[in-house]
Enzyme design. Structure first.
Site, PDB file in Angstrom:
ATOM      1  N   TYR A  65       0.858  -1.184   0.000  1.00 17.44           N
ATOM      2  CA  TYR A  65       0.000   0.000   0.000  1.00 17.44           C
ATOM      3  C   TYR A  65       0.896   1.236   0.000  1.00 17.44           C
ATOM      4  O   TYR A  65       1.488   1.588   1.010  1.00 17.44           O
ATOM      5  CB  TYR A  65      -0.926   0.023   1.219  1.00 17.44           C
ATOM      6  CG  TYR A  65      -1.897  -1.140   1.308  1.00 17.44           C
ATOM      7  CD1 TYR A  65      -2.121  -1.979   0.214  1.00 17.44           C
ATOM      8  CD2 TYR A  65      -2.588  -1.407   2.489  1.00 17.44           C
ATOM      9  CE1 TYR A  65      -3.003  -3.051   0.303  1.00 17.44           C
ATOM     10  CE2 TYR A  65      -3.475  -2.474   2.580  1.00 17.44           C
ATOM     11  CZ  TYR A  65      -3.679  -3.289   1.489  1.00 17.44           C
ATOM     12  OH  TYR A  65      -4.558  -4.351   1.594  1.00 17.44           O
ATOM     13  N   PRO A 211     -15.536  -5.311   2.263  1.00 14.09           N
ATOM     14  CA  PRO A 211     -16.718  -5.777   2.993  1.00 14.09           C
ATOM     15  C   PRO A 211     -17.961  -4.928   2.783  1.00 14.09           C
ATOM     16  O   PRO A 211     -19.074  -5.378   3.045  1.00 14.09           O
ATOM     17  CB  PRO A 211     -16.273  -5.696   4.454  1.00 14.09           C
ATOM     18  CG  PRO A 211     -15.237  -4.615   4.480  1.00 14.09           C
ATOM     19  CD  PRO A 211     -14.524  -4.716   3.163  1.00 14.09           C
ATOM     20  N   LEU A 212     -17.789  -3.689   2.277  1.00 11.97           N
ATOM     21  CA  LEU A 212     -18.937  -2.780   2.218  1.00 11.97           C
ATOM     22  C   LEU A 212     -19.764  -2.915   0.945  1.00 11.97           C
ATOM     23  O   LEU A 212     -20.810  -2.292   0.829  1.00 11.97           O
ATOM     24  CB  LEU A 212     -18.466  -1.324   2.356  1.00 11.97           C
ATOM     25  CG  LEU A 212     -17.983  -0.947   3.756  1.00 11.97           C
ATOM     26  CD1 LEU A 212     -17.315   0.410   3.746  1.00 11.97           C
ATOM     27  CD2 LEU A 212     -19.134  -0.960   4.740  1.00 11.97           C
TER      28      LEU A 212
END
Length: 281
Positions: A65, A211-212
């Site tokens: 990242y 997850p959203l």
């Protein structure tokens, strides 16, 4: 902003380290295409601190990242760390530019990734190190060789895998104990249902990434009805559904907004009825 997240509960990673099931994923605290540092670094640090204030004690990051900027940011914002904070990181990707991800399971690359993460996170031991992807160019036991060495040297406490099927988990388990699996999983995408079931059986943590996501349109109509009844947002219902789906699911919704962070945290205060859960499932 501290919430009680009364329906989120806790889970023991490796049957030892207890974390709140509502965690935080750091990926969004980077530049566009997960490349470069967070555009507003002060805000990013505030979001990380607010997550801890809200009861988060499980943060997920990766050396890729940024690359590297996210781990450095976490250390800058939170070091010295609270005693109960578990920071999970990942290695096994090389970055060549925005949105460019190249799998690298070369043992030498993995060894450097582990050492780099330890330095950037200012840790003597990584509580949970996850192999970001399995590289088909190398036998998995070769890729995991440096990980086994790091576990023996006390530099890694627990090992996890990401985006794997059951056979790959079983293969990796012959080399090193696996305590967590991080696969794509959400209301709208349940291709890894059998992997989730395997982790439940084996007492492993299951960490859904993305997850959203609420999935196809026909699901959204159902969700908005349920959200209305709970006075909640679609995203909160998506998180509440995951928390109810299995007790070993750990959530790591990420955001660079303090407002969204608070909203996500409130997802732990929503209890879906069995009827709601069935309707969405």
């Amino acid at each position: 902003m501290r919430n009680d997240h009364r329906y989120a509960g806790k889970f023991r990673i490796g049957r030892e380290i207890e974390v709140n099931r509502l965690g935080y994923g750091g990926m969004q605290l980077t530049g566009k295409g997960v490349w470069g540092d967070a555009p507003d670094r002060e805000n990013a640090k505030n979001v990380l601190r607010a997550a801890l204030d809200a009861g988060v004690n499980f943060i997920d990051t990766a050396d890729s990242y940024g690359p590297h900027t996210n781990e450095t940011l976490i250390a800058d914002a939170l070091f010295p760390y609270p005693q109960d904070l578990l920071i999970a990181t990942k290695g096994g990707f090389e970055r060549t530019g925005p949105n460019q991800w190249r799998v690298n399971g070369n043992p030498e690359h993995i060894r450097q990734a582990i050492e780099g993460s330890l330095k950037r996170l200012k840790r003597d031991v990584i509580d949970l190190w996850q192999l970001h992807r399995i590289d088909s160019r190398f036998p998995v036991e070769e890729t995991l060789g440096p990980v086994v060495d790091a576990v023996k040297a006390g530099k890694i406490r627990y090992v996890g895998l990401s985006e794997v099927d059951v056979e790959q988990i079983k293969l990796a388990e012959k080399t090193v104990p696996i305590v967590s699996i991080q696969n794509l999983y959400n209301l709208g995408n349940r291709q890894w249902e059998n992997v989730l079931d395997y982790t439940i059986e084996r007492g492993m943590a299951f960490i859904p990434w993305y997850p959203l996501a609420s999935g196809p349109e026909k699901l959204k109509t159902k969700i908005s009805g349920i959200a209305g009844r709970h006075n909640a947002t679609t995203a909160q219902i998506a998180l509440a559904w995951l928390l109810k789906r299995a007790p070993n699911i750990l959530l790591i919704p990420g955001t660079s907004s303090l407002q969204h962070l608070e909203e996500n945290m409130q997802g732990g205060n929503i209890q879906l009825s069995d009827e709601d859960f069935k309707a969405l499932s």
